[in-house]
Design a protein around this motif. Sequence first.
Motif, PDB file in Angstrom:
ATOM      1  N   HIS A   1      40.997  50.843  41.369  1.00  0.00           N
ATOM      2  CA  HIS A   1      40.075  50.069  40.517  1.00  0.00           C
ATOM      3  C   HIS A   1      40.157  48.565  40.807  1.00  0.00           C
ATOM      4  O   HIS A   1      40.239  47.739  39.897  1.00  0.00           O
ATOM      5  N   TYR A   2      40.094  48.230  42.080  1.00  0.00           N
ATOM      6  CA  TYR A   2      40.153  46.825  42.483  1.00  0.00           C
ATOM      7  C   TYR A   2      39.014  46.020  41.874  1.00  0.00           C
ATOM      8  O   TYR A   2      39.120  44.819  41.666  1.00  0.00           O
ATOM      9  N   GLU A   3      37.890  46.700  41.570  1.00  0.00           N
ATOM     10  CA  GLU A   3      36.733  45.996  41.009  1.00  0.00           C
ATOM     11  C   GLU A   3      37.059  45.344  39.670  1.00  0.00           C
ATOM     12  O   GLU A   3      36.433  44.351  39.288  1.00  0.00           O
ATOM     13  N   ARG A   4      38.054  45.878  38.944  1.00  0.00           N
ATOM     14  CA  ARG A   4      38.415  45.309  37.647  1.00  0.00           C
ATOM     15  C   ARG A   4      39.086  43.945  37.832  1.00  0.00           C
ATOM     16  O   ARG A   4      38.831  43.014  37.068  1.00  0.00           O
ATOM     17  N   TYR A   5      39.920  43.860  38.847  1.00  0.00           N
ATOM     18  CA  TYR A   5      40.509  42.551  39.172  1.00  0.00           C
ATOM     19  C   TYR A   5      39.421  41.590  39.638  1.00  0.00           C
ATOM     20  O   TYR A   5      39.374  40.422  39.227  1.00  0.00           O
ATOM     21  N   ALA A   6      38.498  42.091  40.488  1.00  0.00           N
ATOM     22  CA  ALA A   6      37.423  41.240  41.013  1.00  0.00           C
ATOM     23  C   ALA A   6      36.537  40.727  39.881  1.00  0.00           C
ATOM     24  O   ALA A   6      36.078  39.573  39.906  1.00  0.00           O
ATOM     25  N   PHE A   7      36.301  41.567  38.897  1.00  0.00           N
ATOM     26  CA  PHE A   7      35.466  41.191  37.759  1.00  0.00           C
ATOM     27  C   PHE A   7      36.058  39.986  37.024  1.00  0.00           C
ATOM     28  O   PHE A   7      35.362  38.992  36.756  1.00  0.00           O
ATOM     29  N   PHE A   8      37.347  40.049  36.699  1.00  0.00           N
ATOM     30  CA  PHE A   8      37.973  38.952  35.949  1.00  0.00           C
ATOM     31  C   PHE A   8      38.179  37.716  36.809  1.00  0.00           C
ATOM     32  O   PHE A   8      38.125  36.591  36.305  1.00  0.00           O
ATOM     33  N   ARG A   9      38.406  37.913  38.099  1.00  0.00           N
ATOM     34  CA  ARG A   9      38.493  36.766  39.007  1.00  0.00           C
ATOM     35  C   ARG A   9      37.152  36.014  39.006  1.00  0.00           C
ATOM     36  O   ARG A   9      37.116  34.778  38.952  1.00  0.00           O
ATOM     37  N   LEU A  10      36.062  36.767  39.046  1.00  0.00           N
ATOM     38  CA  LEU A  10      34.739  36.159  39.070  1.00  0.00           C
ATOM     39  C   LEU A  10      34.457  35.405  37.780  1.00  0.00           C
ATOM     40  O   LEU A  10      33.971  34.268  37.799  1.00  0.00           O
ATOM     41  N   LEU A  11      34.769  36.009  36.632  1.00  0.00           N
ATOM     42  CA  LEU A  11      34.556  35.340  35.350  1.00  0.00           C
ATOM     43  C   LEU A  11      35.395  34.075  35.250  1.00  0.00           C
ATOM     44  O   LEU A  11      34.914  33.029  34.800  1.00  0.00           O
TER      45      LEU A  11
ATOM     46  N   ASN B   1      29.748  48.839  39.741  1.00  0.00           N
ATOM     47  CA  ASN B   1      28.935  50.030  39.518  1.00  0.00           C
ATOM     48  C   ASN B   1      29.699  51.098  38.741  1.00  0.00           C
ATOM     49  O   ASN B   1      30.918  51.188  38.790  1.00  0.00           O
ATOM     50  N   SER B   2      28.924  51.919  38.040  1.00  0.00           N
ATOM     51  CA  SER B   2      29.489  53.044  37.301  1.00  0.00           C
ATOM     52  C   SER B   2      29.603  54.249  38.222  1.00  0.00           C
ATOM     53  O   SER B   2      29.216  54.196  39.400  1.00  0.00           O
ATOM     54  N   SER B   3      30.090  55.351  37.689  1.00  0.00           N
ATOM     55  CA  SER B   3      30.265  56.564  38.491  1.00  0.00           C
ATOM     56  C   SER B   3      28.936  57.156  38.937  1.00  0.00           C
ATOM     57  O   SER B   3      28.887  57.951  39.873  1.00  0.00           O
ATOM     58  N   VAL B   4      27.853  56.792  38.259  1.00  0.00           N
ATOM     59  CA  VAL B   4      26.525  57.287  38.642  1.00  0.00           C
ATOM     60  C   VAL B   4      25.720  56.196  39.341  1.00  0.00           C
ATOM     61  O   VAL B   4      24.501  56.237  39.401  1.00  0.00           O
ATOM     62  N   ASN B   5      26.442  55.194  39.853  1.00  0.00           N
ATOM     63  CA  ASN B   5      25.838  54.103  40.626  1.00  0.00           C
ATOM     64  C   ASN B   5      24.813  53.296  39.833  1.00  0.00           C
ATOM     65  O   ASN B   5      23.784  52.878  40.350  1.00  0.00           O
ATOM     66  N   SER B   6      25.109  53.101  38.545  1.00  0.00           N
ATOM     67  CA  SER B   6      24.340  52.179  37.727  1.00  0.00           C
ATOM     68  C   SER B   6      25.285  51.038  37.351  1.00  0.00           C
ATOM     69  O   SER B   6      26.379  50.927  37.903  1.00  0.00           O
ATOM     70  N   PHE B   7      24.859  50.175  36.442  1.00  0.00           N
ATOM     71  CA  PHE B   7      25.752  49.105  36.012  1.00  0.00           C
ATOM     72  C   PHE B   7      26.822  49.651  35.058  1.00  0.00           C
ATOM     73  O   PHE B   7      26.634  50.689  34.421  1.00  0.00           O
ATOM     74  N   VAL B   8      27.925  48.925  34.967  1.00  0.00           N
ATOM     75  CA  VAL B   8      29.011  49.306  34.068  1.00  0.00           C
ATOM     76  C   VAL B   8      28.624  48.947  32.637  1.00  0.00           C
ATOM     77  O   VAL B   8      28.027  47.899  32.378  1.00  0.00           O
ATOM     78  N   SER B   9      28.954  49.818  31.687  1.00  0.00           N
ATOM     79  CA  SER B   9      28.647  49.574  30.279  1.00  0.00           C
ATOM     80  C   SER B   9      29.317  48.297  29.789  1.00  0.00           C
ATOM     81  O   SER B   9      30.425  47.949  30.209  1.00  0.00           O
ATOM     82  N   LEU B  10      28.646  47.605  28.872  1.00  0.00           N
ATOM     83  CA  LEU B  10      29.158  46.341  28.338  1.00  0.00           C
ATOM     84  C   LEU B  10      30.512  46.486  27.651  1.00  0.00           C
ATOM     85  O   LEU B  10      31.277  45.531  27.558  1.00  0.00           O
ATOM     86  N   GLY B  11      30.819  47.679  27.145  1.00  0.00           N
ATOM     87  CA  GLY B  11      32.078  47.868  26.425  1.00  0.00           C
ATOM     88  C   GLY B  11      33.282  48.093  27.321  1.00  0.00           C
ATOM     89  O   GLY B  11      34.428  47.941  26.873  1.00  0.00           O
ATOM     90  N   LYS B  12      33.077  48.441  28.582  1.00  0.00           N
ATOM     91  CA  LYS B  12      34.200  48.773  29.477  1.00  0.00           C
ATOM     92  C   LYS B  12      35.138  47.600  29.757  1.00  0.00           C
ATOM     93  O   LYS B  12      36.360  47.755  29.719  1.00  0.00           O
ATOM     94  N   PRO B  13      34.626  46.406  30.091  1.00  0.00           N
ATOM     95  CA  PRO B  13      35.528  45.301  30.418  1.00  0.00           C
ATOM     96  C   PRO B  13      36.532  44.970  29.313  1.00  0.00           C
ATOM     97  O   PRO B  13      37.640  44.514  29.597  1.00  0.00           O
TER      98      PRO B  13
END
Length: 387
Positions: A190-200, A289-301
């Motif tokens: 789940h490297y994208e989770r680190y990337a998400f917070f780095r970006l913010l 992206n989500s598991s169905v290749n859409s955007f991640v839900s707002l509640g996940k982060p």
Amino acid sequence: MKIKNRTLKNGVKSYYFRITLNGKPTTKRGFNSHKEAVNAYRAYKVAAVNGQLESQKSKRIKFTELANQWLAMKEKEVRPSTFKKIKERYELHIQPYFRGKYLDELTPLQAQKFVQQQASEFVRYGWTVGITTQIFRKAIQYGYITENPFANVDKPRAKKAAGRDSVAFYDKEQLIEFLNSAYQLYHQNHYERYAFFRLLAFTGMRKGEALALNWSDIDLSQKTLLINKTVVTVTDGEIVSDEPKTKASNRVLTLDEGTVSVLAEWKLQQHELYEQLGYGSSPCEFVFNSSVNSFVSLGKPRQWCRAIAKQANLSPITIHGFHHTYATLAVQAGMDIKQLQYQLGHNDVHTTLQIYAEVTKQQKTATAKIFANFLNQSNQISNQGNN
């Protein structure tokens, strides 16, 4: 004043007169005597002067009737996600309290009781009180009432919610600790989770803006990032909206080397993950992206954030708290107000100035303490030398 009479078919005299009321001539009939007609004429004149004619009186309507009109207007003024929150709060917390009540029935004391009730039950009770106040302001504008019963209510200090995020933003050391922990926790999976917070943390962009990002919005070679959409909550769920939060939300940000490297690494990993699923090339459109290749839900982060904060032994903050963190640290680093306004996507510079004033006030306090500590320390050394 001219009283006239006429004889009815039954032979009885009936008196009447012409009078102008609210600018319109009208005839009043059916008086049994000249004196009765004179008294009626004078009574109409007095009532007109005092605004007591039926035509001068405002129609009495119930709170919910005006509230529905107000909601209909509000829906056209605000974003769908904002209207959804307003309508939910009205239907859950306001409508039940005022159902069946006329606008002119509510007293300031009853308004205060409503505020007290909301404050005792909810942490963010200001939302419901604010909505109710606006509806009563509209009632004054339409002439249904003359005074707003909420105009001078006392607002109790909001209670702290149990288990809620306990700090508004991180200081520099806390942010570094948070990002280090995010990397340790998610660099293998789940490297994208680190990337998400780095970006913010390094851009100040909003959660919805980050989750709506497509790879086509990012130019890694030019180190730029385009913000022109956001994920919002509407009645039917969550959508990617091209309507910005503010007019200034559409902007192009410059990325630092470190953030570019993190995004490039995640893009490579994302591609490899999809190859493992049997795709010849990555079909990913969204950066996150989500598991169905859409955007991640707002509640996940928020779930990711709390896990990272726990690992780092830090108090968790809201995801919007990273927006505030960026603003605070940018001011401390000396960023110009106009630059910060652009970076954060603030439509009104006053929003940015409030942050700037808050931070500079803290800095001035710290400066005073540093000077006082220095002087006190020098005085202690001087005293020791004299002994």
